[in-house]
Design an enzyme around this catalytic site. Structure first.
Site, PDB file in Angstrom:
ATOM      1  CG  HIS A 193     -32.973 -19.202 -44.256  1.00 37.52           C
ATOM      2  ND1 HIS A 193     -32.362 -19.588 -43.095  1.00 37.52           N
ATOM      3  CD2 HIS A 193     -32.563 -20.068 -45.203  1.00 37.52           C
ATOM      4  CE1 HIS A 193     -31.598 -20.645 -43.333  1.00 37.52           C
ATOM      5  NE2 HIS A 193     -31.706 -20.967 -44.600  1.00 37.52           N
TER       6      HIS A 193
HETATM    7  N1  UDP Z   1     -24.933 -15.426 -42.527  1.00 38.84           N
HETATM    8  C1  UDP Z   1     -24.410 -14.228 -42.969  1.00 38.84           C
HETATM    9  N2  UDP Z   1     -25.190 -13.096 -42.921  1.00 38.84           N
HETATM   10  C2  UDP Z   1     -26.464 -13.098 -42.442  1.00 38.84           C
HETATM   11  C3  UDP Z   1     -26.993 -14.337 -41.976  1.00 38.84           C
HETATM   12  C4  UDP Z   1     -26.209 -15.487 -42.052  1.00 38.84           C
HETATM   13  O1  UDP Z   1     -23.261 -14.186 -43.411  1.00 38.84           O
HETATM   14  O2  UDP Z   1     -27.116 -12.045 -42.414  1.00 38.84           O
HETATM   15  C5  UDP Z   1     -24.093 -16.646 -42.609  1.00 38.84           C
HETATM   16  C6  UDP Z   1     -23.932 -17.431 -41.331  1.00 38.84           C
HETATM   17  O3  UDP Z   1     -22.811 -17.000 -40.605  1.00 38.84           O
HETATM   18  C7  UDP Z   1     -23.716 -18.853 -41.830  1.00 38.84           C
HETATM   19  C8  UDP Z   1     -24.475 -18.864 -43.130  1.00 38.84           C
HETATM   20  O4  UDP Z   1     -24.731 -17.532 -43.491  1.00 38.84           O
HETATM   21  O5  UDP Z   1     -22.357 -19.108 -42.105  1.00 38.84           O
HETATM   22  C9  UDP Z   1     -25.760 -19.612 -42.911  1.00 38.84           C
HETATM   23  O6  UDP Z   1     -26.493 -19.545 -44.029  1.00 38.84           O
HETATM   24  P1  UDP Z   1     -28.050 -19.799 -44.063  1.00 38.84           P
HETATM   25  O7  UDP Z   1     -28.612 -19.579 -42.708  1.00 38.84           O
HETATM   26  O8  UDP Z   1     -28.563 -19.006 -45.206  1.00 38.84           O
HETATM   27  O9  UDP Z   1     -28.170 -21.310 -44.515  1.00 38.84           O
HETATM   28  P2  UDP Z   1     -28.126 -22.706 -43.794  1.00 38.84           P
HETATM   29  O10 UDP Z   1     -26.925 -22.787 -42.933  1.00 38.84           O
HETATM   30  O11 UDP Z   1     -29.402 -22.869 -43.039  1.00 38.84           O
HETATM   31  O12 UDP Z   1     -28.053 -23.683 -44.921  1.00 38.84           O
END
Ligand code: UDP
Length: 342
Positions: A193
């Site tokens: 993403h």
């Molecule tokens: N996550 C979720 N559903 C999905 C994909 C990710 O609940 O389809 C959760 C994942 O377990 C983690 C969080 O979203 O806790 C991560 O978010 P994201 O990847 O959007 O952001 P980042 O961590 O890169 O800031």
């Protein structure tokens, strides 16, 4: 103050701990990333209750968020503004706080990659914060080097709390593995993403790299990735299955039973580690460098995904990283201490 998916997840265990400590919390959702599949489901599922303020801003523009947040703070007059992580909502919340004290959860993390907007947000919020809750000693040492003025406390990682509290519930309740007809231990989960990875040429290369894995790949596609795939008609080959983003419980049940994870998510690199699943990270750098140093996580360019995946193993003697799953209780204690009359 929350604004996107990972922040809802981080705030869930902390809300429980604040409640248990008798601290009143008012939740403000900036609506930075508004999409029902990335937002509403989390409030219901994680028992967060409806946010008192929903700004529905649907923008990542800090200038637009700041006055709206300041107005809400003017009405509520809280003792502390609690901000999470490294998004523009985090920065806007910290900047809107004015005279109110700011506590930053996930302080001191650095990828040392200044081409990421998140890196600028991390540094700016840490400079502003009065209380800095660090996930580990490394992040606390970083803040010491940067001579930030706020007080540092190493508390552990609130996402570990979420994993500890919710993973057993997730595996017990979710039927996602059956619904997707995948065999536990025999599929890869892909999430992409980051802005840099959803530009057409790069996303195409990532999809090609993931197709080359040659085994079942479940890809809960973030709307940003889905848009590029649809708009550019990118080919989705191999055994990749694109599905909607999943609620946290379904997602946790899915990743915790996967053979491996391929991601550009920050949070998921750690979750993979806590679930003892090997991870390939499609980014040139990571702020979770310890997972790489112990050999559980490998950074790879798109064309190297399949080779990296074939080589990475979760080390049987991997040390515990990023706390013990009780960070929220420590944060609640520190906040309570700061509220008590001297
Ligand atoms: N996550 C979720 N559903 C999905 C994909 C990710 O609940 O389809 C959760 C994942 O377990 C983690 C969080 O979203 O806790 C991560 O978010 P994201 O990847 O959007 O952001 P980042 O961590 O890169 O800031």
């Amino acid at each position: 103050m929350v604004g996107n998916r990972p922040q809802f997840i981080k705030s869930a265990p902390l809300s429980l701990a604040l409640r248990a400590a008798g601290i009143d919390e008012t939740v403000l959702h900036t609506g930075q990333h508004y999409d029902p599949v990335l937002s509403d489901v989390f409030f219901a599922e994680l028992g967060l209750g409806e946010p008192a303020y929903r700004l529905e801003l649907r923008t990542a523009d800090v200038e637009a968020m700041r006055p709206e947040i300041a107005a809400a703070l003017g009405r509520e007059r809280p003792d502390w503004v609690l901000v999470y992580g490294d998004t523009n909502s985090t920065l806007a919340g910290a900047e809107a706080a004015g005279e109110t004290r700011v506590a930053h959860v996930e302080a001191g993390l650095r990828s040392f990659d200044l081409s990421m907007p998140e890196e600028h947000n991390r540094i700016a919020v840490d400079r502003r914060a009065d209380l800095l809750f660090c996930p580990d000693e490394r992040s606390a040492a970083q803040l010491e080097r940067e001579t930030v003025r706020g007080r540092r406390e190493v508390v552990g990682d609130v996402m570990a709390d979420a994993a500890r509290l919710f993973a057993p519930i997730a595996r017990g309740h979710s039927s996602i593995v059956d619904r997707l007809a995948v065999a536990p231990g025999d599929y890869v989960v892909l999430t992409i993403h980051r802005q840099a990875n959803v530009v057409p040429a790069r996303l195409r290369a990532i999809l090609d790299g993931a197709a080359a894995i040659g085994r079942a790949v479940v890809f809960p596609a973030h709307p940003r990735a889905r848009d590029t795939i649809d708009r550019e008609r990118l080919p989705v080959g191999g055994r990749i299955r694109v599905v909607e983003p999943l609620g946290y419980l379904d997602f946790t049940a899915l990743v915790s039973q996967a053979a491996a994870i391929v991601t550009d998510s920050g949070g998921l690199q750690k979750e993979a580690y806590w679930h003892r699943i090997p991870c390939v990270t499609v980014r040139p750098s990571t702020e979770w460098i310890d997972t790489v140093e112990v050999g559980a996580n490998v950074l790879a360019e798109p064309e190297a995904i399949s080779a990296a995946l074939a080589a990475v193993r979760f080390p049987p003697d991997a040390p515990p990283l990023y706390g013990d799953g009780h960070a929220s209780e420590r944060i609640a204690r520190h906040l309570l201490g700061s509220l008590s009359p001297a």
